[in-house]
Scaffold this motif. Structure first.
Motif, PDB file in Angstrom:
ATOM      1  N   PRO A  17      -2.103   9.030  -0.116  1.00  0.00           N
ATOM      2  CA  PRO A  17      -3.925   7.692  -0.210  1.00  0.00           C
ATOM      3  C   PRO A  17      -3.381   6.536  -0.732  1.00  0.00           C
ATOM      4  CG  PRO A  17      -4.604   9.505  -0.603  1.00  0.00           C
ATOM      5  CD  PRO A  17      -2.518  10.102  -0.345  1.00  0.00           C
ATOM      6  N   VAL A  18      -2.323   6.620  -1.819  1.00  0.00           N
ATOM      7  CA  VAL A  18      -2.111   5.402  -2.245  1.00  0.00           C
ATOM      8  C   VAL A  18      -1.287   4.140  -1.448  1.00  0.00           C
ATOM      9  CG1 VAL A  18      -1.112   4.195  -4.126  1.00  0.00           C
ATOM     10  CG2 VAL A  18      -2.743   5.461  -4.844  1.00  0.00           C
ATOM     11  N   HIS A  19      -0.138   4.573  -0.674  1.00  0.00           N
ATOM     12  CA  HIS A  19       0.636   4.250  -0.183  1.00  0.00           C
ATOM     13  C   HIS A  19       0.000   3.798   1.587  1.00  0.00           C
ATOM     14  CE1 HIS A  19       4.014   5.936  -2.784  1.00  0.00           C
ATOM     15  NE2 HIS A  19       4.164   3.873  -2.590  1.00  0.00           N
ATOM     16  N   THR A  20      -1.046   3.766   1.829  1.00  0.00           N
ATOM     17  CA  THR A  20      -1.852   4.204   2.652  1.00  0.00           C
ATOM     18  C   THR A  20      -2.785   2.871   1.936  1.00  0.00           C
ATOM     19  OG1 THR A  20      -1.547   6.191   3.650  1.00  0.00           O
ATOM     20  CG2 THR A  20      -3.611   4.235   4.129  1.00  0.00           C
ATOM     21  N   GLU A  21      -2.957   2.793   1.059  1.00  0.00           N
ATOM     22  CA  GLU A  21      -4.181   1.297   0.610  1.00  0.00           C
ATOM     23  C   GLU A  21      -2.909   0.194   0.585  1.00  0.00           C
ATOM     24  OE1 GLU A  21      -6.015   3.283  -2.635  1.00  0.00           O
ATOM     25  OE2 GLU A  21      -7.969   3.238  -1.723  1.00  0.00           O
ATOM     26  N   LEU A  22      -1.833   0.800  -0.109  1.00  0.00           N
ATOM     27  CA  LEU A  22      -0.605  -0.602  -0.389  1.00  0.00           C
ATOM     28  C   LEU A  22      -0.436  -0.996   0.815  1.00  0.00           C
ATOM     29  CD1 LEU A  22       1.642   0.742  -3.039  1.00  0.00           C
ATOM     30  CD2 LEU A  22       0.471  -1.614  -3.106  1.00  0.00           C
ATOM     31  N   ARG A  23      -0.167  -0.415   1.864  1.00  0.00           N
ATOM     32  CA  ARG A  23       0.391  -0.550   3.192  1.00  0.00           C
ATOM     33  C   ARG A  23      -0.708  -1.489   3.960  1.00  0.00           C
ATOM     34  NH1 ARG A  23       2.215   4.306   4.731  1.00  0.00           N
ATOM     35  NH2 ARG A  23       4.505   3.943   3.924  1.00  0.00           N
ATOM     36  N   TRP A  24      -2.009  -1.484   3.594  1.00  0.00           N
ATOM     37  CA  TRP A  24      -3.065  -2.662   4.282  1.00  0.00           C
ATOM     38  C   TRP A  24      -3.462  -3.664   3.513  1.00  0.00           C
ATOM     39  CZ3 TRP A  24      -7.621   1.853   3.706  1.00  0.00           C
ATOM     40  CH2 TRP A  24      -7.578   2.509   4.827  1.00  0.00           C
ATOM     41  N   VAL A  25      -3.101  -3.210   1.766  1.00  0.00           N
ATOM     42  CA  VAL A  25      -3.151  -4.764   1.373  1.00  0.00           C
ATOM     43  C   VAL A  25      -2.032  -5.655   1.450  1.00  0.00           C
ATOM     44  CG1 VAL A  25      -2.772  -5.259  -1.321  1.00  0.00           C
ATOM     45  CG2 VAL A  25      -4.321  -3.570  -0.845  1.00  0.00           C
ATOM     46  N   GLY A  26      -1.020  -4.851   1.760  1.00  0.00           N
ATOM     47  CA  GLY A  26       0.506  -5.537   2.012  1.00  0.00           C
ATOM     48  C   GLY A  26       0.205  -6.391   3.410  1.00  0.00           C
ATOM     49  N   ILE A  27      -0.454  -5.814   4.519  1.00  0.00           N
ATOM     50  CA  ILE A  27      -0.560  -6.591   5.490  1.00  0.00           C
ATOM     51  C   ILE A  27      -1.687  -8.097   5.181  1.00  0.00           C
ATOM     52  CG2 ILE A  27      -2.043  -5.215   7.207  1.00  0.00           C
ATOM     53  CD1 ILE A  27       1.108  -6.546   8.299  1.00  0.00           C
ATOM     54  N   PHE A  28      -2.873  -7.193   5.229  1.00  0.00           N
ATOM     55  CA  PHE A  28      -3.983  -8.608   3.983  1.00  0.00           C
ATOM     56  C   PHE A  28      -3.290  -9.615   3.790  1.00  0.00           C
ATOM     57  CE2 PHE A  28      -7.585  -8.980   1.713  1.00  0.00           C
ATOM     58  CZ  PHE A  28      -8.603  -9.217   2.604  1.00  0.00           C
ATOM     59  N   LEU A  29      -2.349  -8.727   2.471  1.00  0.00           N
ATOM     60  CA  LEU A  29      -2.224 -10.732   2.183  1.00  0.00           C
ATOM     61  C   LEU A  29      -0.869 -10.938   2.930  1.00  0.00           C
ATOM     62  CD1 LEU A  29      -2.556  -8.777  -2.326  1.00  0.00           C
ATOM     63  CD2 LEU A  29      -3.483 -10.776  -0.355  1.00  0.00           C
ATOM     64  N   ALA A  30      -0.168 -10.698   3.104  1.00  0.00           N
ATOM     65  CA  ALA A  30       1.262 -10.930   4.069  1.00  0.00           C
ATOM     66  C   ALA A  30       0.201 -12.034   5.815  1.00  0.00           C
ATOM     67  CB  ALA A  30       1.708  -9.589   4.995  1.00  0.00           C
ATOM     68  N   ALA A  31      -0.258 -11.224   5.764  1.00  0.00           N
ATOM     69  CA  ALA A  31      -1.316 -12.251   7.105  1.00  0.00           C
ATOM     70  C   ALA A  31      -1.669 -13.453   5.677  1.00  0.00           C
ATOM     71  CB  ALA A  31      -2.589 -11.707   7.991  1.00  0.00           C
ATOM     72  N   HIS A  32      -2.177 -13.517   5.083  1.00  0.00           N
ATOM     73  CA  HIS A  32      -2.845 -14.673   4.168  1.00  0.00           C
ATOM     74  C   HIS A  32      -1.956 -16.009   3.944  1.00  0.00           C
ATOM     75  CE1 HIS A  32      -4.743 -17.551   1.404  1.00  0.00           C
ATOM     76  NE2 HIS A  32      -3.964 -17.377   0.352  1.00  0.00           N
TER      77      HIS A  32
END
Length: 191
Positions: A17-32
């Motif tokens: 679940p932490v890796h799923t959250e990290l993927r969301w964080v990663g794509i959210f910040l990469a979009a920025h």
């Protein structure tokens, strides 16, 4: 030598679940990082034509004030930081098209800055999150190591909402590399 936990290992089940959250964080910040502009000046029309430069450096000038919600969570530790950023990313307009489970969570006709109150607050939130996540990456926090597994570091970046107005193509042909275990974290969170 860096190893992965096999899927049947109960320890992997706890971490997943932490890796799923990290993927969301990663794509959210990469979009920025790749598609956003400095929202502290200009307006929607000028933002369309502003250069996208955050992949080269953090916004200049730096933030005067960090976003308090992100700052408070990230000062508690990396796990609290990830959960705080992931909660906003999960509910955001930005990454709703990247995962089927997220698409149904965002209401129709929401503003681009949802669930925050304005474009400026979204900019402040994401920039603060980038500062902290890059800092944790440079500290070589173990949970960030190989967090994308076998996937490309910028997996689903072409599906974020910001791409539609950024008119930019960002391609990542690399896959998560166990030879450079923090590669994806560096690509997603740091200039």
């Amino acid at each position: 030598m860096y190893t992965r936990w096999p899927a049947e290992d109960p320890q992997f089940q706890v971490i997943d679940p932490v890796h799923t959250e990290l993927r969301w964080v990663g794509i959210f910040l990469a979009a920025h990082k790749y598609f956003d502009v400095d929202r502290r000046r200009g307006n929607e029309l000028s933002w369309r034509y502003d250069p996208r430069v955050f992949h080269k450096h953090f916004p200049i000038p730096g933030l005067r004030n960090l976003h308090p919600q992100v700052s408070d969570a990230c000062h508690e530790g990396l796990m609290a930081c990830i959960r705080e950023i992931a909660a906003t990313a999960r509910d955001s307009y930005s990454i709703s098209a990247t995962e089927p489970e997220l698409a149904e969570m965002v209401p129709d006709n929401v503003p681009a800055y949802y669930p925050l109150s304005s474009d400026l607050e979204l900019f402040q939130f994401r920039t603060t999150a980038s500062y902290f996540m890059c800092w944790y990456t440079m500290r070589r926090e173990e949970i960030l190591m190989n967090h994308m597994g076998e996937k490309k570091c910028l997996e689903n970046l072409d599906k974020v909402k910001e791409k539609t107005w950024a008119d930019m193509i960002v391609e990542d042909y690399r896959t998560g590399s166990y030879a450079t275990p923090w590669l994806c974290a560096e690509i997603q969170f740091c200039p």
